[in-house]
Motif scaffolding. Structure first.
Motif, PDB file in Angstrom:
ATOM      1  N   ASP A  21     -32.068  37.473  10.482  1.00 44.59           N
ATOM      2  CA  ASP A  21     -32.649  37.446  11.819  1.00 44.59           C
ATOM      3  C   ASP A  21     -34.160  37.657  11.820  1.00 44.59           C
ATOM      4  OD1 ASP A  21     -30.154  37.117  13.204  1.00 44.59           O
ATOM      5  OD2 ASP A  21     -29.706  39.198  12.663  1.00 44.59           O
ATOM      6  N   LYS A  22     -34.781  37.494  10.658  1.00 49.99           N
ATOM      7  CA  LYS A  22     -36.215  37.751  10.548  1.00 49.99           C
ATOM      8  C   LYS A  22     -37.023  36.475  10.797  1.00 49.99           C
ATOM      9  CE  LYS A  22     -35.031  41.900   9.383  1.00 49.99           C
ATOM     10  NZ  LYS A  22     -33.569  41.733   9.374  1.00 49.99           N
ATOM     11  N   CYS A 124     -32.152  26.652  -0.236  1.00 51.33           N
ATOM     12  CA  CYS A 124     -31.014  27.370   0.358  1.00 51.33           C
ATOM     13  C   CYS A 124     -31.258  27.689   1.828  1.00 51.33           C
ATOM     14  CB  CYS A 124     -30.732  28.648  -0.429  1.00 51.33           C
ATOM     15  SG  CYS A 124     -30.051  28.361  -2.076  1.00 51.33           S
ATOM     16  N   LEU A 125     -32.472  28.075   2.166  1.00 54.25           N
ATOM     17  CA  LEU A 125     -32.806  28.329   3.575  1.00 54.25           C
ATOM     18  C   LEU A 125     -32.672  27.052   4.396  1.00 54.25           C
ATOM     19  CD1 LEU A 125     -35.909  30.651   3.114  1.00 54.25           C
ATOM     20  CD2 LEU A 125     -33.699  31.308   4.091  1.00 54.25           C
ATOM     21  N   LEU A 130     -31.845  28.026   8.400  1.00 52.31           N
ATOM     22  CA  LEU A 130     -32.485  29.257   8.856  1.00 52.31           C
ATOM     23  C   LEU A 130     -33.977  29.013   9.025  1.00 52.31           C
ATOM     24  CD1 LEU A 130     -30.760  32.032   6.708  1.00 52.31           C
ATOM     25  CD2 LEU A 130     -30.141  31.197   8.982  1.00 52.31           C
ATOM     26  N   ASN A 131     -34.466  29.291  10.187  1.00 54.97           N
ATOM     27  CA  ASN A 131     -35.870  29.039  10.499  1.00 54.97           C
ATOM     28  C   ASN A 131     -36.686  30.306  10.262  1.00 54.97           C
ATOM     29  OD1 ASN A 131     -38.205  27.809  11.415  1.00 54.97           O
ATOM     30  ND2 ASN A 131     -37.768  28.232  13.572  1.00 54.97           N
ATOM     31  N   VAL A 132     -36.971  30.562   8.991  1.00 56.07           N
ATOM     32  CA  VAL A 132     -37.772  31.728   8.627  1.00 56.07           C
ATOM     33  C   VAL A 132     -38.970  31.268   7.801  1.00 56.07           C
ATOM     34  CG1 VAL A 132     -36.276  32.136   6.633  1.00 56.07           C
ATOM     35  CG2 VAL A 132     -37.774  33.955   7.434  1.00 56.07           C
ATOM     36  N   LYS A 133     -40.131  31.757   8.144  1.00 55.17           N
ATOM     37  CA  LYS A 133     -41.352  31.410   7.418  1.00 55.17           C
ATOM     38  C   LYS A 133     -41.432  32.256   6.157  1.00 55.17           C
ATOM     39  CE  LYS A 133     -46.381  31.330   7.859  1.00 55.17           C
ATOM     40  NZ  LYS A 133     -47.538  31.657   8.736  1.00 55.17           N
TER      41      LYS A 133
END
Length: 205
Positions: A21-22, A124-125, A130-133
C-alpha cells in the motif's frame, strides 16, 4: 506513504505485503553486501520440496558495497534457475503468460547482482499491477517520513516470526501442506490476476 528497505532476489510474499500500500519504495543504495540473505537467494516449490535458488557472486566474502557485487557466471547457475522455475511452475495456470517476462531478465546477463534484482523487482511489480514508484536512496541515514524496514526480513524467519506476513493459503501445484512465504513468482504463476487480493489477505494485521 514511503517505505525504505533492501533489494532482494525474486522477493518473497512478506516483502510484497510490506510494500503493497506504499506510494514510494526506496532501496538502500549505500549498504554493504551481506552473505546468506535474500539478496541473492529465493525459495520456490518443487514436486518434493521447497528449493532455494542461490545466485553465486564474486567477492561476496569481502566487505564490499552491494551495488559493486558482480554475478559469477563461471558457475552455471542461470540455467539451473531457469530449469528449476520451469520444472516447478511449467504446469501452473499463468506460467505461459508470465514466464517470458521473467526469462527476459536472465537473458540480459546483468553484470551486477543489484541491477538484475532491480530489473526482476520492476517486472514483478508490473505483473502484480502495483503502482509504486521505486528509487535508490544514495545517502546515509534515515529517509524523512518513511517506514524503515531494513533488517526485518530474514532468511530463517518462520511461522510466528514474520513481521508483515500471515499465512493465507492459495492453490499451489505440489504438496499436501501449503508452503508459505515463497518467492512472489509462486503466487504469480499459480494465481495470476488474483495475486494482489491474496497479498492483501496475507498482510499481518
Amino acid at each position: 506513504m514511503r517505505i525504505y528497505t533492501e533489494l532482494f532476489y525474486l522477493p518473497n510474499l512478506e516483502y510484497f505485503t510490506a510494500i503493497l500500500d506504499k506510494d514510494e519504495l526506496f532501496l538502500d543504495g549505500t549498504e554493504y553486501y551481506q552473505k546468506q540473505t535474500f539478496r541473492n537467494r529465493s525459495k520456490i516449490l518443487l514436486a518434493n520440496k521447497v528449493e532455494t535458488l542461490s545466485v553465486p557472486v564474486a567477492g561476496g566474502n569481502k566487505k564490499r558495497k552491494y551495488r559493486d557485487i558482480q554475478i559469477d557466471y563461471n558457475q552455471k547457475w542461470k540455467n539451473v534457475h531457469l530449469r528449476g522455475i520451469q520444472s516447478a511452475y511449467g504446469k501452473a495456470p499463468f506460467f505461459e503468460y508470465f514466464y517470458p517476462y521473467i526469462e527476459n531478465v536472465y537473458l540480459k546477463n546483468h553484470k551486477f547482482l543489484f541491477d538484475m534484482n532491480m530489473d526482476l523487482l520492476t517486472v514483478c511489480l508490473k505483473l502484480l499491477q502495483l503502482n509504486v514508484k521505486v528509487s535508490v536512496w544514495e545517502e546515509e541515514g534515515q529517509i524523512p517520513d518513511s517506514m524503515d524496514i531494513r533488517g526485518l526480513l530474514h532468511v530463517k524467519s518462520g511461522p510466528g516470526m514474520y513481521s508483515f506476513y500471515q499465512e493465507k493459503e492459495y492453490l499451489q501445484l505440489f504438496g499436501v501442506d501449503f508452503a508459505p512465504n515463497l518467492s512472489i513468482i509462486d503466487l504469480l504463476f499459480c494465481e495470476g490476476s488474483s495475486a494482489e487480493s491474496i497479498l492483501r489477505a496475507s498482510q499481518k494485521k
